[in-house]
Design a protein around this motif. Structure first.
Motif, PDB file in Angstrom:
ATOM      1  N   ALA A 112      26.516 -32.922  89.648  1.00 38.51           N
ATOM      2  CA  ALA A 112      27.544 -33.920  89.353  1.00 38.51           C
ATOM      3  C   ALA A 112      26.929 -35.305  89.204  1.00 38.51           C
ATOM      4  O   ALA A 112      27.310 -36.087  88.316  1.00 38.51           O
ATOM      5  CB  ALA A 112      28.606 -33.921  90.446  1.00 38.51           C
ATOM      6  N   ILE A 113      25.986 -35.619  90.078  1.00 40.93           N
ATOM      7  CA  ILE A 113      25.315 -36.920  90.001  1.00 40.93           C
ATOM      8  C   ILE A 113      24.533 -37.036  88.695  1.00 40.93           C
ATOM      9  O   ILE A 113      24.582 -38.058  88.013  1.00 40.93           O
ATOM     10  CB  ILE A 113      24.374 -37.109  91.214  1.00 40.93           C
ATOM     11  N   TYR A 114      23.816 -35.969  88.345  1.00 36.65           N
ATOM     12  CA  TYR A 114      23.035 -35.986  87.105  1.00 36.65           C
ATOM     13  C   TYR A 114      23.925 -36.164  85.885  1.00 36.65           C
ATOM     14  O   TYR A 114      23.621 -36.979  84.999  1.00 36.65           O
ATOM     15  CB  TYR A 114      22.230 -34.696  86.979  1.00 36.65           C
ATOM     16  N   GLU A 115      25.027 -35.432  85.818  1.00 33.42           N
ATOM     17  CA  GLU A 115      25.925 -35.526  84.660  1.00 33.42           C
ATOM     18  C   GLU A 115      26.489 -36.935  84.509  1.00 33.42           C
ATOM     19  O   GLU A 115      26.705 -37.407  83.393  1.00 33.42           O
ATOM     20  CB  GLU A 115      27.071 -34.516  84.808  1.00 33.42           C
ATOM     21  N   PHE A 116      26.698 -37.607  85.639  1.00 36.26           N
ATOM     22  CA  PHE A 116      27.230 -38.973  85.588  1.00 36.26           C
ATOM     23  C   PHE A 116      26.146 -39.980  85.196  1.00 36.26           C
ATOM     24  O   PHE A 116      26.396 -40.915  84.428  1.00 36.26           O
ATOM     25  CB  PHE A 116      27.809 -39.355  86.957  1.00 36.26           C
ATOM     26  N   MET A 117      24.936 -39.792  85.693  1.00 33.98           N
ATOM     27  CA  MET A 117      23.880 -40.774  85.493  1.00 33.98           C
ATOM     28  C   MET A 117      23.075 -40.572  84.217  1.00 33.98           C
ATOM     29  O   MET A 117      22.519 -41.528  83.670  1.00 33.98           O
ATOM     30  CB  MET A 117      22.922 -40.753  86.695  1.00 33.98           C
ATOM     31  N   HIS A 118      23.002 -39.354  83.722  1.00 33.45           N
ATOM     32  CA  HIS A 118      22.161 -39.073  82.555  1.00 33.45           C
ATOM     33  C   HIS A 118      22.473 -39.972  81.350  1.00 33.45           C
ATOM     34  O   HIS A 118      21.540 -40.515  80.732  1.00 33.45           O
ATOM     35  CB  HIS A 118      22.270 -37.597  82.166  1.00 33.45           C
ATOM     36  N   GLU A 128      14.112 -47.457  86.017  1.00 36.28           N
ATOM     37  CA  GLU A 128      15.185 -48.180  86.685  1.00 36.28           C
ATOM     38  C   GLU A 128      15.654 -47.346  87.873  1.00 36.28           C
ATOM     39  O   GLU A 128      15.633 -46.112  87.818  1.00 36.28           O
ATOM     40  CB  GLU A 128      16.375 -48.435  85.754  1.00 36.28           C
ATOM     41  N   ALA A 129      16.080 -48.026  88.910  1.00 34.18           N
ATOM     42  CA  ALA A 129      16.663 -47.347  90.064  1.00 34.18           C
ATOM     43  C   ALA A 129      18.121 -47.766  90.186  1.00 34.18           C
ATOM     44  O   ALA A 129      18.465 -48.950  90.036  1.00 34.18           O
ATOM     45  CB  ALA A 129      15.899 -47.702  91.339  1.00 34.18           C
ATOM     46  N   TRP A 130      18.980 -46.791  90.450  1.00 31.07           N
ATOM     47  CA  TRP A 130      20.420 -47.028  90.600  1.00 31.07           C
ATOM     48  C   TRP A 130      20.876 -46.460  91.942  1.00 31.07           C
ATOM     49  O   TRP A 130      20.296 -45.500  92.445  1.00 31.07           O
ATOM     50  CB  TRP A 130      21.204 -46.332  89.477  1.00 31.07           C
ATOM     51  N   ASN A 135      32.481 -42.688  99.221  1.00 30.13           N
ATOM     52  CA  ASN A 135      33.215 -42.663 100.486  1.00 30.13           C
ATOM     53  C   ASN A 135      32.923 -41.348 101.204  1.00 30.13           C
ATOM     54  O   ASN A 135      32.129 -40.528 100.737  1.00 30.13           O
ATOM     55  CB  ASN A 135      34.722 -42.887 100.263  1.00 30.13           C
ATOM     56  N   GLN A 136      33.574 -41.119 102.336  1.00 28.68           N
ATOM     57  CA  GLN A 136      33.259 -39.943 103.148  1.00 28.68           C
ATOM     58  C   GLN A 136      33.643 -38.627 102.474  1.00 28.68           C
ATOM     59  O   GLN A 136      33.188 -37.544 102.884  1.00 28.68           O
ATOM     60  CB  GLN A 136      33.948 -40.047 104.500  1.00 28.68           C
ATOM     61  N   ASN A 137      34.490 -38.726 101.428  1.00 27.73           N
ATOM     62  CA  ASN A 137      34.860 -37.529 100.675  1.00 27.73           C
ATOM     63  C   ASN A 137      34.018 -37.360  99.414  1.00 27.73           C
ATOM     64  O   ASN A 137      34.376 -36.593  98.521  1.00 27.73           O
ATOM     65  CB  ASN A 137      36.347 -37.579 100.308  1.00 27.73           C
ATOM     66  N   PHE A 138      32.928 -38.110  99.337  1.00 34.69           N
ATOM     67  CA  PHE A 138      31.997 -38.067  98.204  1.00 34.69           C
ATOM     68  C   PHE A 138      32.641 -38.539  96.899  1.00 34.69           C
ATOM     69  O   PHE A 138      32.222 -38.132  95.813  1.00 34.69           O
ATOM     70  CB  PHE A 138      31.399 -36.662  98.031  1.00 34.69           C
ATOM     71  N   ARG A 139      33.664 -39.379  97.018  1.00 32.95           N
ATOM     72  CA  ARG A 139      34.274 -39.986  95.839  1.00 32.95           C
ATOM     73  C   ARG A 139      33.538 -41.278  95.510  1.00 32.95           C
ATOM     74  O   ARG A 139      33.217 -42.073  96.392  1.00 32.95           O
ATOM     75  CB  ARG A 139      35.756 -40.285  96.077  1.00 32.95           C
ATOM     76  N   LEU A 140      33.295 -41.513  94.230  1.00 40.86           N
ATOM     77  CA  LEU A 140      32.508 -42.668  93.794  1.00 40.86           C
ATOM     78  C   LEU A 140      33.271 -43.970  93.997  1.00 40.86           C
ATOM     79  O   LEU A 140      34.389 -44.135  93.524  1.00 40.86           O
ATOM     80  CB  LEU A 140      32.132 -42.509  92.318  1.00 40.86           C
ATOM     81  N   ILE A 141      32.648 -44.893  94.710  1.00 37.24           N
ATOM     82  CA  ILE A 141      33.190 -46.236  94.866  1.00 37.24           C
ATOM     83  C   ILE A 141      32.613 -47.157  93.803  1.00 37.24           C
ATOM     84  O   ILE A 141      33.332 -47.871  93.111  1.00 37.24           O
ATOM     85  CB  ILE A 141      32.868 -46.802  96.267  1.00 37.24           C
ATOM     86  N   LYS A 142      31.309 -47.129  93.677  1.00 37.80           N
ATOM     87  CA  LYS A 142      30.632 -48.003  92.713  1.00 37.80           C
ATOM     88  C   LYS A 142      29.254 -47.448  92.417  1.00 37.80           C
ATOM     89  O   LYS A 142      28.628 -46.811  93.264  1.00 37.80           O
ATOM     90  CB  LYS A 142      30.515 -49.424  93.270  1.00 37.80           C
ATOM     91  N   CYS A 143      28.788 -47.699  91.196  1.00 38.29           N
ATOM     92  CA  CYS A 143      27.447 -47.304  90.777  1.00 38.29           C
ATOM     93  C   CYS A 143      26.782 -48.522  90.146  1.00 38.29           C
ATOM     94  O   CYS A 143      27.360 -49.133  89.247  1.00 38.29           O
ATOM     95  CB  CYS A 143      27.531 -46.145  89.789  1.00 38.29           C
ATOM     96  N   LEU A 144      25.601 -48.883  90.616  1.00 36.80           N
ATOM     97  CA  LEU A 144      24.991 -50.096  90.076  1.00 36.80           C
ATOM     98  C   LEU A 144      23.471 -50.028  90.118  1.00 36.80           C
ATOM     99  O   LEU A 144      22.891 -49.361  90.986  1.00 36.80           O
ATOM    100  CB  LEU A 144      25.476 -51.327  90.837  1.00 36.80           C
ATOM    101  N   PRO A 145      22.810 -50.717  89.166  1.00 42.41           N
ATOM    102  CA  PRO A 145      21.349 -50.759  89.164  1.00 42.41           C
ATOM    103  C   PRO A 145      20.848 -51.674  90.266  1.00 42.41           C
ATOM    104  O   PRO A 145      21.450 -52.710  90.554  1.00 42.41           O
ATOM    105  CB  PRO A 145      21.018 -51.327  87.776  1.00 42.41           C
ATOM    106  N   ILE A 146      19.737 -51.303  90.888  1.00 47.38           N
ATOM    107  CA  ILE A 146      19.195 -52.137  91.960  1.00 47.38           C
ATOM    108  C   ILE A 146      17.766 -52.601  91.679  1.00 47.38           C
ATOM    109  O   ILE A 146      17.262 -53.476  92.370  1.00 47.38           O
ATOM    110  CB  ILE A 146      19.239 -51.404  93.314  1.00 47.38           C
TER     111      ILE A 146
END
Length: 228
Positions: A112-118, A128-130, A135-146
């Motif tokens: 799931a992470i790969y499909e979202f980030m690819h 790049e690193a992201w 949250n505790q239910n593994f629902r995405l709050i935010k995705c950002l480059p660091i």
């Protein structure tokens, strides 16, 4: 007694400042509407004006939303632009109420992470690193480059990861970075970074879900390889 202009109120009582400090929930309906219209008249503040309008609507926002532009313009201090703003806000509130809350995407697996980030990483020619904040239910709050680096590596500050996690109330994080070379083999630096992030997360009671190395068409998961 001379009436205070809204700009002379204590800062914590001014609608805009109050919202910024305490959040929208702390404001009354009249204060929220006062922010929209911006100003009242020479006789009353924006808050006082909207209190009067709401009182004539039995303090019911549904009734307010049924008023016409001309009806609102009968109040001293409300012109056409302010009347339109008020009705537009009421309509937005009605539309929001009729819509379902947007469901956050669930990121509970490396796939799931790969499909979202690819799509975000497939065409990058430098590393790049992201960070994905969950949250505790593994629902995405935010995705950002660091971090953004060179062809073969990128520097990641673990403190930045923890800062974003804490500010966004994330209890789970996933780290991702790409290899422009398309090699899936983790480097010694990748291993060290994973160890540092995991140790830091443990101290702050944040769960490191995974660290993915992403290439154009495949991924390496530290979690799936049993290395977390």
């Amino acid at each position: 007694m001379e009436k205070l202009n809204i700009n002379q109120w204590a800062e914590e009582d001014r609608p805009r400042e109050k919202l910024a400090q305490k959040g929208a929930n702390a404001l009354s309906d009249s204060e929220l509407l006062a922010i929209l219209i911006g100003s009242g008249s020479t006789r009353e503040s924006a808050v006082e004006l909207m209190k009067r309008v709401l009182n004539d609507c039995n303090n019911n926002l549904n009734t307010l939303g049924k008023m016409s532009i001309n009806e609102l313009m009968r109040y001293n201090g409300i012109g056409e632009a302010k009347a339109i703003t008020i009705l537009a806000a009421c309509e937005l509130g009605k539309r929001r109420q009729s819509e379902k809350a947007e469901e956050r995407e669930r990121m509970d697996s490396a796939e799931a992470i790969y499909e979202f980030m690819h799509p975000k990483m497939q065409d990058l020619d430098t590393e790049e690193a992201w960070i994905m904040l969950l949250n505790q239910n593994f629902r995405l709050i935010k995705c950002l480059p660091i971090s953004h680096g060179g062809i073969s590596e990128t520097a990641v500050d673990v403190r930045i990861i923890l800062k974003h996690a804490l500010l966004n109330n994330a209890t789970v994080v996933a780290l991702c970075h790409n290899h422009p070379s398309n090699s899936l083999r983790p480097s010694r630096e990748d291993d060290m970074l994973t160890k540092r992030v995991k140790e830091a997360c443990q101290i702050m009671r944040i769960h490191l879900l995974d660290h993915l190395i992403i290439t154009d068409g495949a991924f390496y998961s530290y979690s799936e390889q049993g290395r977390l």
